[in-house]
Write a protein that holds these residues in place. Structure first.
Motif, PDB file in Angstrom:
ATOM      1  N   LEU A   1       0.829  -1.211   0.000  1.00 36.17           N
ATOM      2  CA  LEU A   1       0.000   0.000   0.000  1.00 36.17           C
ATOM      3  C   LEU A   1       0.859   1.256   0.000  1.00 36.17           C
ATOM      4  CD1 LEU A   1      -2.533  -1.762   2.114  1.00 36.17           C
ATOM      5  CD2 LEU A   1      -3.333  -0.144   0.411  1.00 36.17           C
ATOM      6  N   ARG A   2       1.947   1.213   0.768  1.00 40.98           N
ATOM      7  CA  ARG A   2       2.821   2.394   0.814  1.00 40.98           C
ATOM      8  C   ARG A   2       3.369   2.706  -0.577  1.00 40.98           C
ATOM      9  NH1 ARG A   2       6.487   1.193   5.046  1.00 40.98           N
ATOM     10  NH2 ARG A   2       8.309   0.924   3.724  1.00 40.98           N
ATOM     11  N   GLU A   3       3.802   1.662  -1.268  1.00 39.04           N
ATOM     12  CA  GLU A   3       4.343   1.851  -2.622  1.00 39.04           C
ATOM     13  C   GLU A   3       3.293   2.464  -3.548  1.00 39.04           C
ATOM     14  OE1 GLU A   3       7.280   0.841  -4.655  1.00 39.04           O
ATOM     15  OE2 GLU A   3       8.176   1.207  -2.705  1.00 39.04           O
ATOM     16  N   ALA A   4       2.115   1.855  -3.576  1.00 40.04           N
ATOM     17  CA  ALA A   4       1.063   2.320  -4.504  1.00 40.04           C
ATOM     18  C   ALA A   4       0.659   3.757  -4.181  1.00 40.04           C
ATOM     19  CB  ALA A   4      -0.146   1.393  -4.442  1.00 40.04           C
ATOM     20  N   ILE A   5       0.551   4.071  -2.895  1.00 40.87           N
ATOM     21  CA  ILE A   5       0.041   5.405  -2.526  1.00 40.87           C
ATOM     22  C   ILE A   5       1.110   6.487  -2.700  1.00 40.87           C
ATOM     23  CG2 ILE A   5      -0.911   6.790  -0.624  1.00 40.87           C
ATOM     24  CD1 ILE A   5      -2.241   4.069   0.313  1.00 40.87           C
ATOM     25  N   THR A   6       2.346   6.200  -2.307  1.00 40.58           N
ATOM     26  CA  THR A   6       3.373   7.248  -2.470  1.00 40.58           C
ATOM     27  C   THR A   6       3.639   7.493  -3.953  1.00 40.58           C
ATOM     28  OG1 THR A   6       5.099   5.613  -2.141  1.00 40.58           O
ATOM     29  CG2 THR A   6       4.553   6.958  -0.247  1.00 40.58           C
ATOM     30  N   GLN A   7       3.596   6.426  -4.727  1.00 44.73           N
ATOM     31  CA  GLN A   7       3.771   6.592  -6.177  1.00 44.73           C
ATOM     32  C   GLN A   7       2.618   7.417  -6.761  1.00 44.73           C
ATOM     33  OE1 GLN A   7       3.810   2.768  -8.318  1.00 44.73           O
ATOM     34  NE2 GLN A   7       2.449   3.800  -9.751  1.00 44.73           N
ATOM     35  N   THR A   8       1.427   7.170  -6.269  1.00 50.61           N
ATOM     36  CA  THR A   8       0.260   7.944  -6.715  1.00 50.61           C
ATOM     37  C   THR A   8       0.436   9.415  -6.334  1.00 50.61           C
ATOM     38  OG1 THR A   8      -1.158   6.010  -6.508  1.00 50.61           O
ATOM     39  CG2 THR A   8      -2.256   8.153  -6.466  1.00 50.61           C
ATOM     40  N   ARG A   9       0.908   9.653  -5.128  1.00 51.23           N
ATOM     41  CA  ARG A   9       1.154  11.039  -4.680  1.00 51.23           C
ATOM     42  C   ARG A   9       2.181  11.723  -5.598  1.00 51.23           C
ATOM     43  NH1 ARG A   9       4.808  10.938   0.269  1.00 51.23           N
ATOM     44  NH2 ARG A   9       6.267  10.591  -1.438  1.00 51.23           N
ATOM     45  N   ASP A  10       3.207  10.972  -5.995  1.00 50.63           N
ATOM     46  CA  ASP A  10       4.300  11.582  -6.766  1.00 50.63           C
ATOM     47  C   ASP A  10       3.986  11.736  -8.253  1.00 50.63           C
ATOM     48  OD1 ASP A  10       5.601  11.622  -4.399  1.00 50.63           O
ATOM     49  OD2 ASP A  10       6.977   9.968  -4.847  1.00 50.63           O
ATOM     50  N   THR A  11       3.132  10.866  -8.791  1.00 49.35           N
ATOM     51  CA  THR A  11       2.957  10.849 -10.255  1.00 49.35           C
ATOM     52  C   THR A  11       1.504  10.962 -10.723  1.00 49.35           C
ATOM     53  OG1 THR A  11       2.703   8.456 -10.316  1.00 49.35           O
ATOM     54  CG2 THR A  11       4.954   9.291 -10.486  1.00 49.35           C
ATOM     55  N   ALA A  12       0.539  10.842  -9.822  1.00 45.85           N
ATOM     56  CA  ALA A  12      -0.891  10.788 -10.186  1.00 45.85           C
ATOM     57  C   ALA A  12      -1.198   9.565 -11.041  1.00 45.85           C
ATOM     58  CB  ALA A  12      -1.354  12.068 -10.896  1.00 45.85           C
ATOM     59  N   TYR A  13      -0.347   8.560 -10.943  1.00 45.73           N
ATOM     60  CA  TYR A  13      -0.524   7.344 -11.748  1.00 45.73           C
ATOM     61  C   TYR A  13      -0.253   6.106 -10.896  1.00 45.73           C
ATOM     62  CZ  TYR A  13       0.298   3.730 -15.278  1.00 45.73           C
ATOM     63  OH  TYR A  13       0.228   2.576 -16.019  1.00 45.73           O
ATOM     64  N   ALA A  14      -1.034   5.072 -11.134  1.00 48.56           N
ATOM     65  CA  ALA A  14      -0.693   3.722 -10.675  1.00 48.56           C
ATOM     66  C   ALA A  14      -1.278   2.815 -11.738  1.00 48.56           C
ATOM     67  CB  ALA A  14      -1.312   3.410  -9.319  1.00 48.56           C
ATOM     68  N   HIS A  15      -0.639   1.678 -11.962  1.00 50.53           N
ATOM     69  CA  HIS A  15      -1.182   0.839 -13.037  1.00 50.53           C
ATOM     70  C   HIS A  15      -2.339  -0.014 -12.520  1.00 50.53           C
ATOM     71  CE1 HIS A  15       0.775  -2.866 -11.812  1.00 50.53           C
ATOM     72  NE2 HIS A  15       1.932  -2.236 -11.739  1.00 50.53           N
ATOM     73  N   HIS A  16      -2.956  -0.719 -13.429  1.00 51.49           N
ATOM     74  CA  HIS A  16      -4.237  -1.358 -13.127  1.00 51.49           C
ATOM     75  C   HIS A  16      -4.177  -2.304 -11.927  1.00 51.49           C
ATOM     76  CE1 HIS A  16      -8.275  -2.636 -13.933  1.00 51.49           C
ATOM     77  NE2 HIS A  16      -7.894  -3.902 -13.965  1.00 51.49           N
TER      78      HIS A  16
END
Ligand code: FAD
Ligand code: DLZ
Ligand code: SF4
Length: 506
Positions: A351-366
């Motif tokens: 969850l940390r990976e998906a959320i911090t990446q979302t915070r940084d890029t506005a993207y997460a894959h499917h």
């Protein structure tokens, strides 16, 4: 009499039906940055920057193409803050007798548009959005009388209709779907392409400064913004994808790797959803790559299915089921969204990976959206409306017509199985198989109970049993319920104690 042609932030296509139908000499195009659209959910900063910059660039492209464009910036002192307010002002300013618009992607905005006639006193014409392969009445006819709406059957219709990957009446390669070959986990040693990045020009820099100032409290980082903002940028992103990532897209579609946001995904959804890329053209280019022998069929088919299958199918479903779909809550889940969805501050590494990446890029894959943030929210019984609003806010490609069915239906099973035949529920094992996250996590994915046990394991069983009345009869879950039935009573009790303690502490 002049015609007013309002163009919204996700209608950035020169072939937009309302533009195609308007007389260039006697029309004014209205584009407006308005606070209501920028704040109906707390959008990610990069999403606002992307839309505003793409809108400003599209206005330039329209003017080059000979259109008169009235562009209202957010900072315009007379800006009323709403689309309706700006349409009313512009109709009066230009002495318009007619408003000609393309229907929007969200029910909320369609309702608003329906009032524009009365508001302006103009004849108001709303045209169907033809930038999709399946018109809404065609989807409704397909859905009529079917007990279950399964994407796979709809997808076959779209293959036949477009002729994509068809050999006469038969699917290329003798099968419609090559998903069984598309579930390879990724090893850390994979050679990954560097993602496509656009360099912000002066217009984008100005918008970035505006967003930094006016939306300082919104979720997400602006630093590193590298999304394309024009049709040319979007075309370059497509070329990048065809060359660098498509060949491996199929194999690693479901994989997740620490620190890697993009893997072999196309990151074309922002451009497709705003009209900077045409979905059919993208699919034809993908097919060409396969026919030229540069990419394997499992990649080409997998990719095309996402666009002519899933993308069209969720849109049809959204308009079939709205209004009301975004309030569905078939599993009666009422827990509030945990604060860590906005901060990433959790010990659960996936969850940390998906959320911090979302915070940084506005993207997460499917798979991150479905099987990490989505799966956790469903297992923990989070209110689907709150989950929906989170997805609508945080992703650069989020517009309700595509986001809501994916969230409410596919990821939360809140529509009771209209979209998916069973909940996409998984314990830690699934994450461990498809990623390298668990090895670096503070929790032990192999343990079900105890201080160090991966929380998803107990939550998984607790979720199934908690919703047993609604899920037990599902033939696709028969095996898991049998497995549960065979567990010792003490083990069952321990699992529920573990899950309850975790949920209480959330
Ligand atoms: P790729 O993996 O490269 O896929 C190619 C294209 O296929 C995408 O660009 C997209 O246009 C289309 N596509 C793939 N899967 C889907 C799908 N399930 N539904 C519709 N189109 C699909 N997609 C959005 O465009 N906007 C959203 O707001 C959105 N919200 C989602 C919320 C949840 C909970 C889930 C599970 C999925 C969501 N998706 C959404 C679908 C999918 O995750 C994204 O389309 C995809 O991650 C976009 O990245 P990409 O362009 O790299 O996709
Ligand atoms: C998402 C968005 C944002 C952030 N801002 C604007 C805006 O200021 N003006 C506009 O016309 N459109 C914007 N959009 C896109 C709209 O919200 C989108 O067109 C509707 O949600 C319909 O899909
Ligand atoms: Fe996620 Fe559990 Fe793996 Fe940690 S151990 S990364 S919480 S699945």
């Amino acid at each position: 009499m002049e015609t007013l042609v309002p163009v919204l932030g996700d209608q950035l296509s020169l072939n937009l039906p309302s533009l195609a139908a308007a007389d260039r000499e006697r029309s004014v195009v209205l584009m407006a940055e308005v606070m209501r659209e920028a704040s109906y959910v707390g959008h990610h900063k990069q999403k606002i920057a992307f839309i505003f910059s793409a809108m400003r660039h599209f206005a330039i492209a329209l003017r080059k193409a000979g259109w008169r464009v009235d562009y209202i910036t957010l900072e315009n002192p007379d800006n009323t803050g709403s689309l309706a307010g700006e349409v009313q002002r512009a109709a009066a300013r230009h002495g318009c007798g007619r408003v000609l618009a393309t229907k929007p992607g969200e029910w909320r905005v369609l309702e608003d548009m329906s009032g524009w006639g009365a508001l302006t006193g103009c004849e108001t014409v709303l045209l169907e959005d033809t930038r999709f392969l399946c018109p809404l009445d065609e989807f409704a006819a397909w859905a009529e009388g079917r007990k279950q709406l399964r994407m796979e059957y709809f997808y076959r219709e779209m293959r036949r209709k477009t002729g994509l990957l068809m050999e006469g009446d038969e699917p290329a390669g003798g099968r419609w779907n090559f998903d069984a070959e598309n579930r390879k986990p990724a090893e850390g040693s994979l050679f990954l392409p560097r993602p496509f990045r656009a360099v912000p020009d002066a217009v984008t820099k100005e918008v970035l400064a505006l967003v930094a100032q006016r939306f300082a409290q919104n979720f997400g980082r602006l630093e590193g913004f590298a999304y394309g903002v024009t049709a040319q940028d979007a075309q370059a992103a497509l070329e990048w994808f065809l060359r660098e990532a498509l060949p491996c897209f199929g194999d690693y579609q479901d994989a997740m790797l620490k620190g890697e946001a993009w893997l072999y995904h196309s990151v074309l959804s922002p451009y497709l959803n705003t009209g900077l890329l045409d979905p059919l053209e993208v699919c034809r280019r993908v097919e060409d790559e396969w026919r030229a022998g540069r990419v394997p069929l499992n990649s080409a088919e997998g990719y095309i299915r996402q666009i002519i299958g899933w993308r069209e199918y969720v849109r049809g479903l959204y308009w079939l089921k709205m209004p009301g779909y975004t309030d569905e809550n078939a599993l009666a889940a009422h827990r509030p969204l945990p604060a860590f969805y906005w901060t990433g501050e959790t010990d659960m590494l996936c969850l940390r990976e998906a959320i911090t990446q979302t915070r940084d890029t506005a993207y997460a894959h499917h798979i991150q959206r479905l099987m990490v943030t989505g799966n956790f929210a469903m297992l923990a019984g989070i209110n689907p409306r709150e989950v929906h609003e989170w997805y609508l806010a945080v992703y650069i490609d989020a517009f309700e017509w595509v986001e809501a069915p994916n969230t409410i239906g596919m990821s939360q099973f809140a529509d009771g199985g209209l979209l998916g035949s069973k909940p996409y529920a998984a314990g830690g094992n699934y994450i461990n198989r498809m990623s390298d996250y668990c090895g670096s996590c503070r929790y032990d994915v192999k343990q079900r109970t105890g201080r160090d046990a991966c929380p998803l394991n107990a939550l998984y069983w607790d979720f199934l049993v908690r919703n047993g009345e609604k899920l037990r009869g599902n033939p696709r879950l028969a095996q898991v319920f049998r497995t549960y039935g065979k567990m010792a009573e003490e083990a069952k009790r321990d699992l529920h104690r573990q899950a309850s303690a975790f949920l209480k502490a959330l």
